[in-house]
Structure formats: C-alpha cells, structure tokens
Design a protein around this motif. Structure first.
Motif, PDB file in Angstrom:
ATOM      1  N   PHE A   6      57.051  59.450  -0.471  1.00  0.00           N
ATOM      2  CA  PHE A   6      56.808  60.863  -0.762  1.00  0.00           C
ATOM      3  C   PHE A   6      55.888  61.474   0.299  1.00  0.00           C
ATOM      4  O   PHE A   6      55.197  60.754   1.019  1.00  0.00           O
ATOM      5  CB  PHE A   6      56.207  61.056  -2.159  1.00  0.00           C
ATOM      6  N   PHE A   7      55.921  62.803   0.366  1.00  0.00           N
ATOM      7  CA  PHE A   7      55.014  63.548   1.239  1.00  0.00           C
ATOM      8  C   PHE A   7      53.933  64.208   0.407  1.00  0.00           C
ATOM      9  O   PHE A   7      54.183  64.682  -0.701  1.00  0.00           O
ATOM     10  CB  PHE A   7      55.762  64.668   1.985  1.00  0.00           C
ATOM     11  N   ILE A   8      52.733  64.278   0.973  1.00  0.00           N
ATOM     12  CA  ILE A   8      51.632  65.076   0.442  1.00  0.00           C
ATOM     13  C   ILE A   8      51.534  66.278   1.369  1.00  0.00           C
ATOM     14  O   ILE A   8      51.494  66.117   2.585  1.00  0.00           O
ATOM     15  CB  ILE A   8      50.301  64.286   0.474  1.00  0.00           C
ATOM     16  N   LYS A   9      51.486  67.482   0.813  1.00  0.00           N
ATOM     17  CA  LYS A   9      51.425  68.644   1.710  1.00  0.00           C
ATOM     18  C   LYS A   9      50.695  69.854   1.168  1.00  0.00           C
ATOM     19  O   LYS A   9      50.424  70.793   1.903  1.00  0.00           O
ATOM     20  CB  LYS A   9      52.813  69.040   2.181  1.00  0.00           C
ATOM     21  N   LYS A  10      50.341  69.883  -0.101  1.00  0.00           N
ATOM     22  CA  LYS A  10      49.745  71.092  -0.682  1.00  0.00           C
ATOM     23  C   LYS A  10      48.319  71.367  -0.205  1.00  0.00           C
ATOM     24  O   LYS A  10      47.962  72.499   0.050  1.00  0.00           O
ATOM     25  CB  LYS A  10      49.719  70.993  -2.211  1.00  0.00           C
ATOM     26  N   HIS A  11      47.495  70.344  -0.118  1.00  0.00           N
ATOM     27  CA  HIS A  11      46.057  70.549   0.079  1.00  0.00           C
ATOM     28  C   HIS A  11      45.546  70.058   1.420  1.00  0.00           C
ATOM     29  O   HIS A  11      44.340  69.888   1.600  1.00  0.00           O
ATOM     30  CB  HIS A  11      45.291  69.873  -1.061  1.00  0.00           C
ATOM     31  N   ILE A  12      46.463  69.819   2.361  1.00  0.00           N
ATOM     32  CA  ILE A  12      46.087  69.378   3.699  1.00  0.00           C
ATOM     33  C   ILE A  12      46.828  70.222   4.725  1.00  0.00           C
ATOM     34  O   ILE A  12      47.868  70.809   4.414  1.00  0.00           O
ATOM     35  CB  ILE A  12      46.383  67.871   3.898  1.00  0.00           C
ATOM     36  N   PRO A  13      46.298  70.314   5.946  1.00  0.00           N
ATOM     37  CA  PRO A  13      46.911  71.194   6.962  1.00  0.00           C
ATOM     38  C   PRO A  13      48.302  70.781   7.422  1.00  0.00           C
ATOM     39  O   PRO A  13      49.104  71.633   7.803  1.00  0.00           O
ATOM     40  CB  PRO A  13      45.940  71.126   8.140  1.00  0.00           C
ATOM     41  N   LYS A  14      48.612  69.485   7.423  1.00  0.00           N
ATOM     42  CA  LYS A  14      49.920  68.995   7.873  1.00  0.00           C
ATOM     43  C   LYS A  14      50.433  67.964   6.876  1.00  0.00           C
ATOM     44  O   LYS A  14      49.652  67.206   6.308  1.00  0.00           O
ATOM     45  CB  LYS A  14      49.796  68.355   9.257  1.00  0.00           C
ATOM     46  N   PRO A  15      51.744  67.890   6.669  1.00  0.00           N
ATOM     47  CA  PRO A  15      52.302  66.907   5.718  1.00  0.00           C
ATOM     48  C   PRO A  15      51.949  65.469   6.096  1.00  0.00           C
ATOM     49  O   PRO A  15      51.817  65.134   7.278  1.00  0.00           O
ATOM     50  CB  PRO A  15      53.812  67.127   5.814  1.00  0.00           C
ATOM     51  N   TRP A  16      51.828  64.640   5.077  1.00  0.00           N
ATOM     52  CA  TRP A  16      51.465  63.221   5.245  1.00  0.00           C
ATOM     53  C   TRP A  16      52.445  62.379   4.445  1.00  0.00           C
ATOM     54  O   TRP A  16      52.666  62.618   3.270  1.00  0.00           O
ATOM     55  CB  TRP A  16      50.052  63.001   4.715  1.00  0.00           C
ATOM     56  N   TRP A  17      53.039  61.383   5.103  1.00  0.00           N
ATOM     57  CA  TRP A  17      54.043  60.528   4.478  1.00  0.00           C
ATOM     58  C   TRP A  17      53.398  59.291   3.850  1.00  0.00           C
ATOM     59  O   TRP A  17      52.544  58.650   4.466  1.00  0.00           O
ATOM     60  CB  TRP A  17      55.066  60.078   5.512  1.00  0.00           C
ATOM     61  N   PHE A  18      53.818  58.959   2.634  1.00  0.00           N
ATOM     62  CA  PHE A  18      53.391  57.750   1.940  1.00  0.00           C
ATOM     63  C   PHE A  18      54.604  56.891   1.639  1.00  0.00           C
ATOM     64  O   PHE A  18      55.638  57.403   1.220  1.00  0.00           O
ATOM     65  CB  PHE A  18      52.742  58.090   0.588  1.00  0.00           C
ATOM     66  N   MET A  19      54.444  55.589   1.822  1.00  0.00           N
ATOM     67  CA  MET A  19      55.416  54.619   1.335  1.00  0.00           C
ATOM     68  C   MET A  19      54.621  53.611   0.513  1.00  0.00           C
ATOM     69  O   MET A  19      53.651  53.027   0.998  1.00  0.00           O
ATOM     70  CB  MET A  19      56.155  53.910   2.472  1.00  0.00           C
ATOM     71  N   VAL A  20      55.022  53.446  -0.739  1.00  0.00           N
ATOM     72  CA  VAL A  20      54.292  52.581  -1.663  1.00  0.00           C
ATOM     73  C   VAL A  20      55.238  51.484  -2.153  1.00  0.00           C
ATOM     74  O   VAL A  20      56.383  51.759  -2.528  1.00  0.00           O
ATOM     75  CB  VAL A  20      53.734  53.384  -2.864  1.00  0.00           C
ATOM     76  N   TYR A  21      54.736  50.273  -2.131  1.00  0.00           N
ATOM     77  CA  TYR A  21      55.476  49.104  -2.607  1.00  0.00           C
ATOM     78  C   TYR A  21      54.713  48.531  -3.798  1.00  0.00           C
ATOM     79  O   TYR A  21      53.547  48.168  -3.683  1.00  0.00           O
ATOM     80  CB  TYR A  21      55.576  48.046  -1.513  1.00  0.00           C
ATOM     81  N   TYR A  22      55.367  48.453  -4.943  1.00  0.00           N
ATOM     82  CA  TYR A  22      54.764  47.955  -6.177  1.00  0.00           C
ATOM     83  C   TYR A  22      55.317  46.572  -6.504  1.00  0.00           C
ATOM     84  O   TYR A  22      56.491  46.305  -6.291  1.00  0.00           O
ATOM     85  CB  TYR A  22      55.099  48.861  -7.353  1.00  0.00           C
ATOM     86  N   ASN A  23      54.492  45.730  -7.087  1.00  0.00           N
ATOM     87  CA  ASN A  23      54.908  44.422  -7.612  1.00  0.00           C
ATOM     88  C   ASN A  23      55.519  43.519  -6.542  1.00  0.00           C
ATOM     89  O   ASN A  23      56.563  42.898  -6.743  1.00  0.00           O
ATOM     90  CB  ASN A  23      55.882  44.593  -8.786  1.00  0.00           C
ATOM     91  N   VAL A  24      54.857  43.450  -5.399  1.00  0.00           N
ATOM     92  CA  VAL A  24      55.316  42.606  -4.302  1.00  0.00           C
ATOM     93  C   VAL A  24      55.073  41.148  -4.692  1.00  0.00           C
ATOM     94  O   VAL A  24      53.959  40.771  -5.052  1.00  0.00           O
ATOM     95  CB  VAL A  24      54.552  42.942  -2.999  1.00  0.00           C
ATOM     96  N   GLU A  25      56.128  40.347  -4.621  1.00  0.00           N
ATOM     97  CA  GLU A  25      55.991  38.970  -5.085  1.00  0.00           C
ATOM     98  C   GLU A  25      56.615  37.936  -4.157  1.00  0.00           C
ATOM     99  O   GLU A  25      56.072  36.855  -3.976  1.00  0.00           O
ATOM    100  CB  GLU A  25      56.590  38.835  -6.489  1.00  0.00           C
ATOM    101  N   THR A  26      57.732  38.246  -3.535  1.00  0.00           N
ATOM    102  CA  THR A  26      58.448  37.223  -2.773  1.00  0.00           C
ATOM    103  C   THR A  26      58.133  37.302  -1.279  1.00  0.00           C
ATOM    104  O   THR A  26      57.658  38.315  -0.773  1.00  0.00           O
ATOM    105  CB  THR A  26      59.972  37.381  -2.954  1.00  0.00           C
ATOM    106  N   ALA A  27      58.457  36.221  -0.589  1.00  0.00           N
ATOM    107  CA  ALA A  27      58.276  36.174   0.862  1.00  0.00           C
ATOM    108  C   ALA A  27      59.134  37.242   1.538  1.00  0.00           C
ATOM    109  O   ALA A  27      58.704  37.880   2.496  1.00  0.00           O
ATOM    110  CB  ALA A  27      58.630  34.787   1.389  1.00  0.00           C
ATOM    111  N   GLU A  28      60.337  37.441   1.029  1.00  0.00           N
ATOM    112  CA  GLU A  28      61.236  38.454   1.592  1.00  0.00           C
ATOM    113  C   GLU A  28      60.621  39.860   1.453  1.00  0.00           C
ATOM    114  O   GLU A  28      60.691  40.670   2.384  1.00  0.00           O
ATOM    115  CB  GLU A  28      62.583  38.395   0.884  1.00  0.00           C
ATOM    116  N   GLU A  29      60.022  40.134   0.308  1.00  0.00           N
ATOM    117  CA  GLU A  29      59.375  41.434   0.091  1.00  0.00           C
ATOM    118  C   GLU A  29      58.172  41.605   1.021  1.00  0.00           C
ATOM    119  O   GLU A  29      57.975  42.678   1.595  1.00  0.00           O
ATOM    120  CB  GLU A  29      58.943  41.572  -1.369  1.00  0.00           C
TER     121      GLU A  29
END
Length: 141
Positions: A6-29
């Motif tokens: 997702f992007f954050i853009k409302k309260h900062i001068p330029k958009p900021w990209w986030f990538m979030v990974y939840y429940n990382v468990e395996t070597a492949e992940e």
C-alpha cells in the motif's frame, strides 16, 4: 505468509510505498523477503540479517529506503495473539519514525500521530487476516 502492499500519501509531502509480510515461517518465504530487501535498496548484510531474525518466532524486521520512499516490514510467525500485537505495534512505531525522519517531521507532534494512524489504517486488512493463525488451534483466542 500474507503479503500486503500500500501507499501512504495523506499526511506526507510525497507518497511512500509499504510492503508488509505477515507470518513468515519457511525458508522460501524468507528468501522472498531477502530478494525484496535487495530490490528496495538494502545491502546483502541487512538482507542476511533479516533472514536470521525471521527464523525465530515472535520477531520482525523493518527496512526503509528514505531516498526511494519505500518500507518493507516482515513479521515472523507468532506464538500468541499478544506477541503478534506487540510485533505489529513495535514495527508501526519504527515505520512512523522513518517517515518523520525522511520528511523532517517532529516525532512528538500531531502530524506524526496522523502518519501513524494512516499506516495503521492500511495495515488493518493484513492484520485482520493474520492475527495469530497458530494460536487458533490452541484455544488461545
């Protein structure tokens, strides 16, 4: 593993990209996160550190590239809903600090609170899907 971007853009001068990974468990992940960190501008040492950290339960790793306005958050698998909440709020604080640092926004002011709230709003869907999948079978909910 659940991924959320997702992007954050409302309260900062330029958009900021986030990538979030939840429940990382395996070597492949973990390897996928390693590649994402390199692609986001992290060096091999930081990417290797993330793999070591994420091998253990109840841990997380955050990387922000202030120039590219990108943040990667990775949360390992958790052992309880309390550990999950601890990890996500901990990383939320770091993410807020990174954005405030990048845009010279005082961390103790209202704008920082709005930034944190916007990140939190965007995290909601991933959090809702991720809340302690392991503890559902253990009667801990």
């Amino acid at each position: 593993m659940i991924q959320q971007g997702f992007f954050i853009k409302k309260h900062i001068p330029k958009p900021w990209w986030f990538m979030v990974y939840y429940n990382v468990e395996t070597a492949e992940e973990r390897q996928k996160i390693y590649g994402a960190l390199l692609a986001a501008g992290g060096n091999r040492e930081k990417a290797e550190k993330s793999i070591e950290i994420l091998r253990k339960p109840n841990t997380a790793y955050i990387f922000s590239n202030l120039n590219e306005k990108t943040t990667i958050i990775a949360l390992s698998y958790v052992t309880s809903k309390y550990e999950f909440f601890n990890s996500i709020t901990h990383e939320l604080q770091h993410a807020t600090a990174h954005l405030c640092d990048a845009f010279n926004i005082p961390l103790d002011g209202e704008q920082a609170g709005y930034i944190q709230g916007e990140i939190g709003e965007n995290l909601y869907e991933g959090v809702a899907l991720s809340i302690c999948p392991k503890c559902k079978n253990n009667g801990n909910n």
